[in-house]
Motif scaffolding. Structure first.
Motif, PDB file in Angstrom:
ATOM      1  N   ALA A   1      -8.382  -2.492   4.504  1.00 27.70           N
ATOM      2  CA  ALA A   1      -8.273  -1.283   5.330  1.00 27.70           C
ATOM      3  C   ALA A   1      -7.169  -1.424   6.372  1.00 27.70           C
ATOM      4  O   ALA A   1      -6.387  -0.491   6.600  1.00 27.70           O
ATOM      5  CB  ALA A   1      -9.613  -0.998   6.003  1.00 27.70           C
TER       6      ALA A   1
ATOM      7  N   LEU B   1      -2.303   5.811   0.031  1.00 27.36           N
ATOM      8  CA  LEU B   1      -2.137   4.440   0.521  1.00 27.36           C
ATOM      9  C   LEU B   1      -3.204   3.477  -0.009  1.00 27.36           C
ATOM     10  O   LEU B   1      -3.443   2.423   0.568  1.00 27.36           O
ATOM     11  CB  LEU B   1      -2.133   4.434   2.056  1.00 27.36           C
ATOM     12  CG  LEU B   1      -0.900   5.078   2.689  1.00 27.36           C
ATOM     13  CD1 LEU B   1      -1.104   5.282   4.183  1.00 27.36           C
ATOM     14  CD2 LEU B   1       0.348   4.238   2.438  1.00 27.36           C
TER      15      LEU B   1
ATOM     16  N   PHE C   1      -7.625  10.604   6.741  1.00 28.55           N
ATOM     17  CA  PHE C   1      -8.432   9.901   5.739  1.00 28.55           C
ATOM     18  C   PHE C   1      -7.924  10.203   4.333  1.00 28.55           C
ATOM     19  O   PHE C   1      -7.879   9.319   3.469  1.00 28.55           O
ATOM     20  CB  PHE C   1      -9.899  10.307   5.851  1.00 28.55           C
ATOM     21  CG  PHE C   1     -10.628   9.687   7.016  1.00 28.55           C
ATOM     22  CD1 PHE C   1     -10.353   8.395   7.426  1.00 28.55           C
ATOM     23  CD2 PHE C   1     -11.602  10.406   7.699  1.00 28.55           C
ATOM     24  CE1 PHE C   1     -11.025   7.822   8.504  1.00 28.55           C
ATOM     25  CE2 PHE C   1     -12.291   9.839   8.768  1.00 28.55           C
ATOM     26  CZ  PHE C   1     -11.995   8.548   9.170  1.00 28.55           C
TER      27      PHE C   1
ATOM     28  N   LEU D   1      -6.523   3.221  -0.211  1.00 38.95           N
ATOM     29  CA  LEU D   1      -7.745   2.789   0.460  1.00 38.95           C
ATOM     30  C   LEU D   1      -8.920   2.673  -0.509  1.00 38.95           C
ATOM     31  O   LEU D   1      -9.756   1.772  -0.378  1.00 38.95           O
ATOM     32  CB  LEU D   1      -8.106   3.751   1.599  1.00 38.95           C
ATOM     33  CG  LEU D   1      -9.362   3.370   2.401  1.00 38.95           C
ATOM     34  CD1 LEU D   1      -9.144   2.060   3.159  1.00 38.95           C
ATOM     35  CD2 LEU D   1      -9.746   4.477   3.381  1.00 38.95           C
TER      36      LEU D   1
ATOM     37  N   TYR E   1      -9.216   8.585  16.689  1.00 37.08           N
ATOM     38  CA  TYR E   1      -7.883   9.038  16.267  1.00 37.08           C
ATOM     39  C   TYR E   1      -7.301  10.015  17.290  1.00 37.08           C
ATOM     40  O   TYR E   1      -8.005  10.909  17.780  1.00 37.08           O
ATOM     41  CB  TYR E   1      -8.070   9.720  14.909  1.00 37.08           C
ATOM     42  CG  TYR E   1      -6.857  10.256  14.215  1.00 37.08           C
ATOM     43  CD1 TYR E   1      -6.030   9.419  13.467  1.00 37.08           C
ATOM     44  CD2 TYR E   1      -6.560  11.622  14.242  1.00 37.08           C
ATOM     45  CE1 TYR E   1      -4.935   9.928  12.774  1.00 37.08           C
ATOM     46  CE2 TYR E   1      -5.469  12.125  13.559  1.00 37.08           C
ATOM     47  CZ  TYR E   1      -4.665  11.270  12.828  1.00 37.08           C
ATOM     48  OH  TYR E   1      -3.574  11.769  12.136  1.00 37.08           O
TER      49      TYR E   1
ATOM     50  N   ASN F   1       0.813  -1.210   0.000  1.00 37.10           N
ATOM     51  CA  ASN F   1       0.000   0.000   0.000  1.00 37.10           C
ATOM     52  C   ASN F   1       0.848   1.264   0.000  1.00 37.10           C
ATOM     53  O   ASN F   1       0.457   2.282  -0.562  1.00 37.10           O
ATOM     54  CB  ASN F   1      -0.935  -0.008   1.209  1.00 37.10           C
ATOM     55  CG  ASN F   1      -2.018  -1.055   1.077  1.00 37.10           C
ATOM     56  OD1 ASN F   1      -2.881  -0.962   0.223  1.00 37.10           O
ATOM     57  ND2 ASN F   1      -1.958  -2.072   1.916  1.00 37.10           N
TER      58      ASN F   1
ATOM     59  N   LEU G   1      -4.854   8.097   3.625  1.00 32.90           N
ATOM     60  CA  LEU G   1      -5.220   6.705   3.356  1.00 32.90           C
ATOM     61  C   LEU G   1      -5.748   6.535   1.943  1.00 32.90           C
ATOM     62  O   LEU G   1      -5.447   5.544   1.261  1.00 32.90           O
ATOM     63  CB  LEU G   1      -6.291   6.235   4.349  1.00 32.90           C
ATOM     64  CG  LEU G   1      -5.892   5.985   5.801  1.00 32.90           C
ATOM     65  CD1 LEU G   1      -7.082   5.437   6.565  1.00 32.90           C
ATOM     66  CD2 LEU G   1      -4.711   5.029   5.918  1.00 32.90           C
ATOM     67  N   LYS G   2      -6.523   7.499   1.489  1.00 34.04           N
ATOM     68  CA  LYS G   2      -7.175   7.375   0.179  1.00 34.04           C
ATOM     69  C   LYS G   2      -6.269   7.758  -0.981  1.00 34.04           C
ATOM     70  O   LYS G   2      -6.239   7.069  -1.999  1.00 34.04           O
ATOM     71  CB  LYS G   2      -8.440   8.236   0.160  1.00 34.04           C
ATOM     72  CG  LYS G   2      -9.533   7.722   1.083  1.00 34.04           C
ATOM     73  CD  LYS G   2     -10.769   8.598   1.024  1.00 34.04           C
ATOM     74  CE  LYS G   2     -11.895   8.000   1.855  1.00 34.04           C
ATOM     75  NZ  LYS G   2     -13.141   8.784   1.762  1.00 34.04           N
TER      76      LYS G   2
ATOM     77  N   CYS H   1      -3.822  -0.905   4.800  1.00 38.67           N
ATOM     78  CA  CYS H   1      -3.581   0.511   4.522  1.00 38.67           C
ATOM     79  C   CYS H   1      -3.139   1.239   5.787  1.00 38.67           C
ATOM     80  O   CYS H   1      -2.230   2.079   5.750  1.00 38.67           O
ATOM     81  CB  CYS H   1      -4.848   1.158   3.967  1.00 38.67           C
ATOM     82  SG  CYS H   1      -5.302   0.604   2.311  1.00 38.67           S
ATOM     83  N   ILE H   2      -3.774   0.926   6.923  1.00 37.98           N
ATOM     84  CA  ILE H   2      -3.431   1.582   8.182  1.00 37.98           C
ATOM     85  C   ILE H   2      -2.045   1.151   8.661  1.00 37.98           C
ATOM     86  O   ILE H   2      -1.268   1.963   9.174  1.00 37.98           O
ATOM     87  CB  ILE H   2      -4.505   1.307   9.249  1.00 37.98           C
ATOM     88  CG1 ILE H   2      -5.811   2.004   8.842  1.00 37.98           C
ATOM     89  CG2 ILE H   2      -4.059   1.783  10.626  1.00 37.98           C
ATOM     90  CD1 ILE H   2      -7.002   1.647   9.694  1.00 37.98           C
TER      91      ILE H   2
ATOM     92  N   TYR I   1       0.297   3.101   6.734  1.00 37.19           N
ATOM     93  CA  TYR I   1       0.361   4.477   7.254  1.00 37.19           C
ATOM     94  C   TYR I   1       1.346   4.568   8.420  1.00 37.19           C
ATOM     95  O   TYR I   1       2.176   5.492   8.482  1.00 37.19           O
ATOM     96  CB  TYR I   1      -1.032   4.915   7.701  1.00 37.19           C
ATOM     97  CG  TYR I   1      -1.055   6.205   8.482  1.00 37.19           C
ATOM     98  CD1 TYR I   1      -1.003   7.438   7.842  1.00 37.19           C
ATOM     99  CD2 TYR I   1      -1.125   6.184   9.888  1.00 37.19           C
ATOM    100  CE1 TYR I   1      -1.012   8.627   8.575  1.00 37.19           C
ATOM    101  CE2 TYR I   1      -1.141   7.373  10.609  1.00 37.19           C
ATOM    102  CZ  TYR I   1      -1.083   8.584   9.941  1.00 37.19           C
ATOM    103  OH  TYR I   1      -1.095   9.757  10.673  1.00 37.19           O
TER     104      TYR I   1
END
Length: 304
Positions: free
Chosen positions: A291, A274, A267, A276, A173, A58, A270-271, A294-295, A298
């Motif tokens: 997901a 990475l 967000f 998402l 978060y 990712n 991530l999108k 992806c995290i 991150y």
């Protein structure tokens, strides 16, 4: 012009070098999860390297098929523990075998280690849309979602707001450390407020909060139940007031409310950086695995 190229090359090399320093630490957590799955060869490291590779995928914004070549070109094979480029088919098998819980467990172990001896002062909660890919994805449902302009363009949607089919990623978060504390993926028809208790129950039992810690949220979380639970745990609620169609919603006057924008930037990373939104699987469990990867990516790229 001649000075620019070396600087760009240097910055790219620096990012890869940093990744090389981090991978062994993350690999230890992945090896522990691999042993829980029954993969004991090399104390779990032989299998754990595939889990870490899914996160690196990712970061590199590539597919399973492209990943072995990318790892070789960036000289990451050895640091991950590969003697030669693996067959790309192993990654889809690992994704299926490991499942949502185990990849999430790797991330959970890393985050808990990071917060050892730390306290949390401000948390934000929000959700973001994850599109469906297969028409026959029966776990995906229709729900009201809001896209920003970049997401709208990327997904080729005509409208920013409306009813769309897919999923939502719900996250609590830490706005100070920029670390996601806990998250769940749910069908898009589940309201944000309904995900609150699951998320909050986890963080309140796994992390320490500072005196007068604050909870930042938009008007979707304006509920008596939410405010009472926060008060019970002595956390200050900084939540926008929901007009519920009778009058305009009102943002809190507390100056810390502006920190809530940190979760929106998260967000966006991530999108846009990475993958998402690049969903190529179906079903709630596999979308959750995506997901989680992806995290983990991150954390590897921006935090550790």
């Amino acid at each position: 012009m001649q000075r620019t190229a070396p600087k760009v090359i240097y910055m790219k090399s620096l990012k890869i070098l940093n990744l090389k320093n981090i991978i062994p630490f993350v690999g230890n957590a992945a090896s522990l999860v691999a042993r829980e799955l029954g993969h004991w060869y090399m104390n779990g490291a032989a299998y754990g390297k595939h889990i870490v590779a899914l996160a690196v995928e990712n970061i590199l914004m590539c597919s399973d098929r492209e990943l072995p070549e990318e790892l070789e070109d960036r000289r990451l094979l050895t640091i991950l523990g590969y003697k030669s480029p693996p067959d790309h088919s192993i990654f889809s098998k690992v994704r299926k075998d490991v499942g949502e819980e185990k990849i999430g467990k790797v991330v959970e172990l890393i985050i808990q280690e990071f917060y050892r001896g730390r306290v949390i002062s401000s948390i934000a909660i929000d959700s973001t849309y994850i599109p469906y890919y297969f028409e026959e994805d029966y776990d995906a449902t229709y729900g009201y979602v809001t896209l920003n302009k970049k997401e709208q363009k990327l997904l080729k949607e005509k409208t920013q707001k409306g009813i769309k089919k897919g999923y939502k990623l719900h996250i609590i978060y830490d706005v100070d450390t920029r670390i996601p504390l806990y998250w769940i993926v749910l069908p898009a028809n589940i309201h944000d407020k309904d995900a609150f208790k699951t998320l909050f129950d986890y963080v309140i039992t796994h992390f320490k909060f500072a005196h007068n810690a604050k909870f930042l949220a938009d008007s979707a979380y304006d509920s008596t139940d939410v405010r009472l639970l926060l008060r019970e745990h002595r956390i200050i609620s900084v939540i926008a007031v929901n007009g519920r169609g009778h009058y305009n919603s009102e943002k809190p006057k507390d100056k810390d409310y502006r920190k809530r924008s940190a979760i929106e930037r998260f967000f966006s990373i991530l999108k846009m950086k990475l993958n998402l939104l690049n969903v190529r699987v179906k079903g709630l469990q596999r979308v959750t695995v995506h997901a989680n990867s992806c995290i983990l990516g991150y954390l590897l790229k921006y935090i550790l």
